[in-house]
Write a protein that holds these residues in place. Structure first.
Motif, PDB file in Angstrom:
ATOM      1  N   PRO A   1       0.825  -1.221   0.000  1.00 24.88           N
ATOM      2  CA  PRO A   1       0.000   0.000   0.000  1.00 24.88           C
ATOM      3  C   PRO A   1       0.857   1.269   0.000  1.00 24.88           C
ATOM      4  CG  PRO A   1      -0.840  -1.574   1.590  1.00 24.88           C
ATOM      5  CD  PRO A   1       0.484  -2.105   1.120  1.00 24.88           C
TER       6      PRO A   1
ATOM      7  N   PRO B   1       1.496   5.174   0.933  1.00 26.41           N
ATOM      8  CA  PRO B   1       1.073   6.046   2.035  1.00 26.41           C
ATOM      9  C   PRO B   1       0.273   7.241   1.507  1.00 26.41           C
ATOM     10  CG  PRO B   1       3.377   6.423   1.517  1.00 26.41           C
ATOM     11  CD  PRO B   1       2.916   5.287   0.628  1.00 26.41           C
ATOM     12  N   ALA B   2      -0.328   8.006   2.413  1.00 23.90           N
ATOM     13  CA  ALA B   2      -1.047   9.236   2.052  1.00 23.90           C
ATOM     14  C   ALA B   2      -0.090  10.139   1.286  1.00 23.90           C
ATOM     15  CB  ALA B   2      -1.552   9.923   3.314  1.00 23.90           C
TER      16      ALA B   2
ATOM     17  N   PRO C   1      -5.460  -2.762  -1.007  1.00 24.45           N
ATOM     18  CA  PRO C   1      -6.106  -1.452  -0.979  1.00 24.45           C
ATOM     19  C   PRO C   1      -7.615  -1.605  -1.080  1.00 24.45           C
ATOM     20  CG  PRO C   1      -5.117  -1.847  -3.127  1.00 24.45           C
ATOM     21  CD  PRO C   1      -4.720  -3.012  -2.237  1.00 24.45           C
TER      22      PRO C   1
ATOM     23  N   ARG D   1       4.463   3.065  -9.435  1.00 26.78           N
ATOM     24  CA  ARG D   1       3.304   3.392  -8.603  1.00 26.78           C
ATOM     25  C   ARG D   1       2.054   2.966  -9.363  1.00 26.78           C
ATOM     26  NH1 ARG D   1       3.157   8.176  -5.587  1.00 26.78           N
ATOM     27  NH2 ARG D   1       1.681   8.965  -7.097  1.00 26.78           N
TER      28      ARG D   1
ATOM     29  N   SER E   1     -11.625   0.713  -5.603  1.00 27.93           N
ATOM     30  CA  SER E   1     -11.893   2.069  -6.075  1.00 27.93           C
ATOM     31  C   SER E   1     -13.372   2.212  -6.362  1.00 27.93           C
ATOM     32  CB  SER E   1     -11.063   2.371  -7.320  1.00 27.93           C
ATOM     33  OG  SER E   1     -11.344   1.449  -8.343  1.00 27.93           O
TER      34      SER E   1
ATOM     35  N   ASP F   1      -1.659   9.050  -1.401  1.00 26.21           N
ATOM     36  CA  ASP F   1      -2.027   8.108  -2.462  1.00 26.21           C
ATOM     37  C   ASP F   1      -2.682   6.840  -1.938  1.00 26.21           C
ATOM     38  OD1 ASP F   1      -1.019   9.717  -4.564  1.00 26.21           O
ATOM     39  OD2 ASP F   1       1.008   9.082  -4.042  1.00 26.21           O
ATOM     40  N   GLU F   2      -3.432   6.945  -0.843  1.00 31.19           N
ATOM     41  CA  GLU F   2      -4.117   5.779  -0.295  1.00 31.19           C
ATOM     42  C   GLU F   2      -4.982   5.142  -1.375  1.00 31.19           C
ATOM     43  OE1 GLU F   2      -4.642   7.825   3.980  1.00 31.19           O
ATOM     44  OE2 GLU F   2      -4.818   8.796   2.052  1.00 31.19           O
ATOM     45  N   GLY F   3      -5.014   3.821  -1.350  1.00 31.76           N
ATOM     46  CA  GLY F   3      -5.758   3.092  -2.371  1.00 31.76           C
ATOM     47  C   GLY F   3      -4.871   2.644  -3.504  1.00 31.76           C
TER      48      GLY F   3
END
Length: 166
Positions: free
Chosen positions: A43, A45-46, A155, A74, A158, A48-50
């Protein structure tokens, strides 16, 4: 289950660790090489969560010389639920990825070269990529097989377009 194996959520499917073997062939002169290693999709990190961080490492052997090799990509939620947007580590767009049918083809122009990628999912634990690279000085075929070795935190699916880029 034989190919193709539909994948409703690309990012959830890819999360985890994979054993990687890659055959590389220079179609112009017949040279062959290979890569062996692992890819970890973990995963991001923030903020870019998800999304997933793709970290590949191993050994690449070309013309009898073995060298350590690694790359980082990424994988972010795509504009359509279940798909992904693949970027280089520095945030530049690489390609889209839609495994909902179990098969996907995409292009990546790079200077004077064209990378044409084909993605195939055999089942929950096996998939492969084929990249054909053509350009003024390149005529390559790269075939990579992935075999799952373990699953990590996945994650969240979406639910809306996750890409802030056009």
């Amino acid at each position: 289950m034989p190919f193709p194996h539909p994948v409703p959520e690309a990012l959830a499917h890819l999360a985890g660790e994979w054993r990687v073997t890659r055959a590389v062939r220079d179609l112009a002169d017949g040279s062959e090489g290979h890569f062996s290693g692992t890819t970890l999709f973990s995963p991001l990190p923030a903020p870019d969560e998800g999304g997933l961080l793709h970290q590949e490492s191993g050994v690449f052997t070309w013309r009898g010389t073995a060298r350590p090799a690694e790359r980082t990509l990424r994988f972010l939620p795509g504009n359509t639920p279940g798909t992904a947007r693949v970027e280089f580590a520095d945030g530049r767009f690489f390609h889209d990825l839609d495994l909902r049918s179990g098969h996907h083809t995409t292009d990546h122009p790079c200077s004077a070269d064209l990378y044409r990628g084909e993605f195939e999912v055999d089942d929950a634990d096996h998939w492969r990529t084929r990249w054909r690279v053509r350009g003024p000085a390149k005529d390559l075929l790269l075939v990579t097989d992935y075999v799952r070795t373990r699953v990590t935190a996945r994650p969240a699916p979406s639910t809306s377009p996750g890409s802030p880029w056009p």
